[in-house]
Design a protein around this motif. Sequence first.
Motif, PDB file in Angstrom:
ATOM      1  N   GLU A   1      -4.742  -2.524  -6.077  1.00 42.73           N
ATOM      2  CA  GLU A   1      -3.929  -2.742  -4.871  1.00 42.73           C
ATOM      3  C   GLU A   1      -4.381  -4.014  -4.177  1.00 42.73           C
ATOM      4  OE1 GLU A   1      -2.597   0.934  -2.583  1.00 42.73           O
ATOM      5  OE2 GLU A   1      -4.102   1.728  -3.931  1.00 42.73           O
ATOM      6  N   GLN A   2      -3.763  -5.114  -4.530  1.00 44.89           N
ATOM      7  CA  GLN A   2      -4.138  -6.402  -3.949  1.00 44.89           C
ATOM      8  C   GLN A   2      -3.089  -7.462  -4.246  1.00 44.89           C
ATOM      9  OE1 GLN A   2      -7.692  -7.309  -6.918  1.00 44.89           O
ATOM     10  NE2 GLN A   2      -6.714  -9.196  -6.240  1.00 44.89           N
TER      11      GLN A   2
ATOM     12  N   ARG B   1       0.830  -1.220   0.000  1.00 48.61           N
ATOM     13  CA  ARG B   1       0.000   0.000   0.000  1.00 48.61           C
ATOM     14  C   ARG B   1       0.861   1.266   0.000  1.00 48.61           C
ATOM     15  NH1 ARG B   1      -5.658  -0.929  -0.358  1.00 48.61           N
ATOM     16  NH2 ARG B   1      -5.660  -3.191  -0.380  1.00 48.61           N
TER      17      ARG B   1
END
Length: 254
Positions: A82-83, A63
């Motif tokens: 974002e993963q 992140r």
Amino acid sequence: MLPRAKKQFGQHFLTDRHYIDRIVTAIAPKTEDVMIEIGPGPGALTAPLLEKLSHLHAVEIDRDLGAALRTRFSPEKFSLHEQDVLAFDFAVLASRFRCVGNLPYNISTPFLFHLGEFADELIDATFMLQKEVVDRMVAGPGTPDYGRLSVMLQYRFSMARLFVVPPGAFTPPPKVDSAIVHMTPLPANRPTADDNVRFAAMVTAGFGQRRKTLGNTLKPFISATQISACDIDPARRAETLSVTEFIRLSNVKV
Ligand code: SAM
């Protein structure tokens, strides 16, 4: 300034301009490509890719790096997911796509299997991986590097090792050499197994005990007589079998 590298995310950032340029040249991005970068990190590849592309998707788990990327690249040109890429659904791209990245080495094998599920939509992939893993991916039968990873990937992709990247090209430097691999899905008329699950299970069993004969390791699936009927000597070992021979064995009706 480079962010501090986080070990748990396998972060080694590319800092050598020569290799960055060579990788981007190997990828050969074209303006309208639908492309997704895995693990953009601080953006060593992202920035030169975006100079050529009208748009780029990227999947990044960290992140902190994600926030910096969002500040640096405009959302019109750059879509950040974002993963964890292992759970990423490539179908959201809603198009055939190209995939690139300097992959986190700790998840490279599960990632390659995950990407394989989207092979029908994949145009090609260019990845940096540990050289030892690339050698296993492209190895042919009868060589020491040939194993389950070689067979399972060569079943679906044609692959080529392009060039080696030394540890000094990264900050911090990894302990091992890296290499660039190019993967292209094989056409629809490739030899296929009738049952992919059975094929995968037989390949796993064959290489589970490399020193044992096929007659022995494949016993739960097929008899020695059936192996012989495929024109394959049951005294052979998995490491000598081509991908098409594995397919032939898995397609025997039991
Ligand atoms: N592309 C950058 C470069 O070449 O400098 C960074 C490469 S670094 C080897 C791997 C990158 O993948 C890091 O940015 C890391 O945070 C990211 N990453 C690690 N595990 C990930 C995962 N499971 N899903 C998505 N990204 C991941």
